[in-house]
Design a protein around this motif. Sequence first.
Motif, PDB file in Angstrom:
ATOM      1  N   TRP A   1       0.838  -1.209   0.000  1.00  0.00           N
ATOM      2  CA  TRP A   1       0.000   0.000   0.000  1.00  0.00           C
ATOM      3  C   TRP A   1       0.864   1.247   0.000  1.00  0.00           C
ATOM      4  O   TRP A   1       0.577   2.220  -0.703  1.00  0.00           O
ATOM      5  CB  TRP A   1      -0.977  -0.024   1.182  1.00  0.00           C
TER       6      TRP A   1
ATOM      7  N   TRP B   1      -3.768  -5.916  -7.516  1.00  0.00           N
ATOM      8  CA  TRP B   1      -5.040  -6.639  -7.495  1.00  0.00           C
ATOM      9  C   TRP B   1      -6.238  -5.707  -7.611  1.00  0.00           C
ATOM     10  O   TRP B   1      -7.344  -6.138  -7.894  1.00  0.00           O
ATOM     11  CB  TRP B   1      -5.173  -7.404  -6.168  1.00  0.00           C
TER      12      TRP B   1
ATOM     13  N   LEU C   1     -10.757  -8.545   4.321  1.00  0.00           N
ATOM     14  CA  LEU C   1      -9.546  -8.164   3.578  1.00  0.00           C
ATOM     15  C   LEU C   1      -9.933  -7.271   2.391  1.00  0.00           C
ATOM     16  O   LEU C   1      -9.635  -7.552   1.236  1.00  0.00           O
ATOM     17  CB  LEU C   1      -8.774  -9.408   3.106  1.00  0.00           C
TER      18      LEU C   1
ATOM     19  N   GLU D   1      -9.634  -4.384   7.064  1.00  0.00           N
ATOM     20  CA  GLU D   1      -8.447  -4.171   6.231  1.00  0.00           C
ATOM     21  C   GLU D   1      -7.280  -3.749   7.137  1.00  0.00           C
ATOM     22  O   GLU D   1      -7.440  -2.929   8.037  1.00  0.00           O
ATOM     23  CB  GLU D   1      -8.747  -3.098   5.171  1.00  0.00           C
ATOM     24  N   LEU D   2      -6.120  -4.340   6.838  1.00  0.00           N
ATOM     25  CA  LEU D   2      -4.912  -4.083   7.619  1.00  0.00           C
ATOM     26  C   LEU D   2      -4.375  -2.656   7.442  1.00  0.00           C
ATOM     27  O   LEU D   2      -3.871  -2.047   8.383  1.00  0.00           O
ATOM     28  CB  LEU D   2      -3.852  -5.079   7.117  1.00  0.00           C
TER      29      LEU D   2
ATOM     30  N   ASP E   1      -6.308  -6.312  12.151  1.00  0.00           N
ATOM     31  CA  ASP E   1      -6.088  -7.689  11.717  1.00  0.00           C
ATOM     32  C   ASP E   1      -7.414  -8.465  11.718  1.00  0.00           C
ATOM     33  O   ASP E   1      -8.102  -8.520  12.747  1.00  0.00           O
ATOM     34  CB  ASP E   1      -5.086  -8.350  12.680  1.00  0.00           C
ATOM     35  N   TYR E   2      -7.727  -9.048  10.583  1.00  0.00           N
ATOM     36  CA  TYR E   2      -8.938  -9.889  10.450  1.00  0.00           C
ATOM     37  C   TYR E   2      -9.051 -10.888  11.595  1.00  0.00           C
ATOM     38  O   TYR E   2     -10.149 -11.143  12.097  1.00  0.00           O
ATOM     39  CB  TYR E   2      -8.843 -10.605   9.101  1.00  0.00           C
TER      40      TYR E   2
ATOM     41  N   ARG F   1     -13.602 -11.637  -2.613  1.00  0.00           N
ATOM     42  CA  ARG F   1     -12.891 -11.561  -3.893  1.00  0.00           C
ATOM     43  C   ARG F   1     -11.454 -11.173  -3.547  1.00  0.00           C
ATOM     44  O   ARG F   1     -11.222 -10.108  -2.960  1.00  0.00           O
ATOM     45  CB  ARG F   1     -13.536 -10.528  -4.808  1.00  0.00           C
ATOM     46  N   GLY F   2     -10.514 -12.059  -3.836  1.00  0.00           N
ATOM     47  CA  GLY F   2      -9.112 -11.726  -3.615  1.00  0.00           C
ATOM     48  C   GLY F   2      -8.691 -11.785  -2.158  1.00  0.00           C
ATOM     49  O   GLY F   2      -7.639 -11.236  -1.801  1.00  0.00           O
TER      50      GLY F   2
HETATM   51  C1  LIG Z   1      -5.210  -9.094  -2.620  1.00  0.00           C
HETATM   52  S1  LIG Z   1      -5.793  -7.771  -1.670  1.00  0.00           S
HETATM   53  C2  LIG Z   1      -7.548  -7.878  -2.020  1.00  0.00           C
HETATM   54  C3  LIG Z   1      -8.308  -6.673  -1.589  1.00  0.00           C
HETATM   55  C4  LIG Z   1      -9.798  -6.697  -1.967  1.00  0.00           C
HETATM   56  N1  LIG Z   1     -10.484  -7.891  -1.515  1.00  0.00           N
HETATM   57  C5  LIG Z   1     -10.017  -6.488  -3.437  1.00  0.00           C
HETATM   58  O1  LIG Z   1     -10.645  -7.323  -4.093  1.00  0.00           O
HETATM   59  O2  LIG Z   1      -9.537  -5.466  -3.956  1.00  0.00           O
HETATM   60  C6  LIG Z   1      -5.676  -8.398  -0.013  1.00  0.00           C
HETATM   61  C7  LIG Z   1      -5.907  -7.333   1.040  1.00  0.00           C
HETATM   62  O3  LIG Z   1      -5.937  -7.949   2.317  1.00  0.00           O
HETATM   63  C8  LIG Z   1      -5.306  -7.120   3.263  1.00  0.00           C
HETATM   64  N2  LIG Z   1      -4.900  -8.014   4.364  1.00  0.00           N
HETATM   65  C9  LIG Z   1      -3.962  -8.993   4.320  1.00  0.00           C
HETATM   66  N3  LIG Z   1      -3.904  -9.649   5.485  1.00  0.00           N
HETATM   67  C10 LIG Z   1      -4.841  -9.089   6.303  1.00  0.00           C
HETATM   68  C11 LIG Z   1      -5.277  -9.334   7.642  1.00  0.00           C
HETATM   69  N4  LIG Z   1      -4.725 -10.307   8.397  1.00  0.00           N
HETATM   70  N5  LIG Z   1      -6.251  -8.566   8.152  1.00  0.00           N
HETATM   71  C12 LIG Z   1      -6.823  -7.571   7.409  1.00  0.00           C
HETATM   72  N6  LIG Z   1      -6.464  -7.301   6.122  1.00  0.00           N
HETATM   73  C13 LIG Z   1      -5.483  -8.040   5.584  1.00  0.00           C
HETATM   74  C14 LIG Z   1      -4.167  -6.474   2.489  1.00  0.00           C
HETATM   75  O4  LIG Z   1      -3.718  -5.268   3.054  1.00  0.00           O
HETATM   76  C15 LIG Z   1      -4.816  -6.265   1.123  1.00  0.00           C
HETATM   77  O5  LIG Z   1      -5.410  -4.993   1.019  1.00  0.00           O
END
Ligand SMILES: C[S@@+](CC[C@H](N)C(=O)[O-])C[C@H]1O[C@@H](n2cnc3c(N)ncnc32)[C@H](O)[C@@H]1O
Length: 215
Positions: A8, A15, A43, A64-65, A103-104, A121-122
């Motif tokens: 970020w 993505w 996420l 979201e982190l 954190d999720y 998604r993702g």
């Molecule tokens: C591949 S991106 C997908 C984002 C979104 N779902 C999309 O489709 O655009 C994964 C996201 O998960 C977040 N992330 C990763 N691990 C996480 C956690 N443990 N808790 C919260 N968010 C997290 C990352 O910062 C990132 O923005």
Amino acid sequence: MTDWLQHWKDDATFWHMDTTNTKLLEFGACLALQKGDTVFVPLCGKSQDMRYFLEQQYKVIGIELSSLAVEAFFTENNIEYSMQKVEKFSIYDAQDIRIFCGDYFDLDATHLNAVRVVYDRGSLIALPADLRVRYAQHLHAIIPSGCQMLLLTRNYPQSKISGPPYAVSEAEVVQLFKGFKCKQLECFDDIQNEPKYQQVGADFVEKAVYNLQKI
Ligand SMILES: C[S@@+](CC[C@H](N)C(=O)[O-])C[C@H]1O[C@@H](n2cnc3c(N)ncnc32)[C@H](O)[C@@H]1O
């Protein structure tokens, strides 16, 4: 381990899509959402799919982190928000949307008791295998029974190229989401639109859509 916060900071969000996901538009109806229902987006990044849910008059809860991602979502969509720090989270609130920044794995069921639908998604495919197991177990623990879920995945020969996004097969989805009813809605090979995978010699990139329901 992916350094998401650094992605970020570097604006390296490969993505991110600027438009609503076409599979959400195609298959969202199976979720039978009613106006005012709450959708959980784990996420969430700064996904435009959250904006789509708001436009359809659903409520959204995201996690979201990265605070950069959360703040970008609100500012890029011209949505005014407030922020408060509560325990491990910075909580960003606006009309019909709340995004937990943190954190999720720190979320619990009290944060999500209004949720009717999960949209992934993702998210699952952003995580390596050990975390995918924790992700699915945790999801089962924190969402209400009966919750529907729309899950988008991809599967490809993992030996040819590393994730994220990681390869997740139908067998893995069934195994991970044992506490859910699981129906695959679509699965197709999209290798012709994936030059990065062609270059490394992958012979398929299957994209799949699932409808799950927590039992
Ligand atoms: C591949 S991106 C997908 C984002 C979104 N779902 C999309 O489709 O655009 C994964 C996201 O998960 C977040 N992330 C990763 N691990 C996480 C956690 N443990 N808790 C919260 N968010 C997290 C990352 O910062 C990132 O923005």
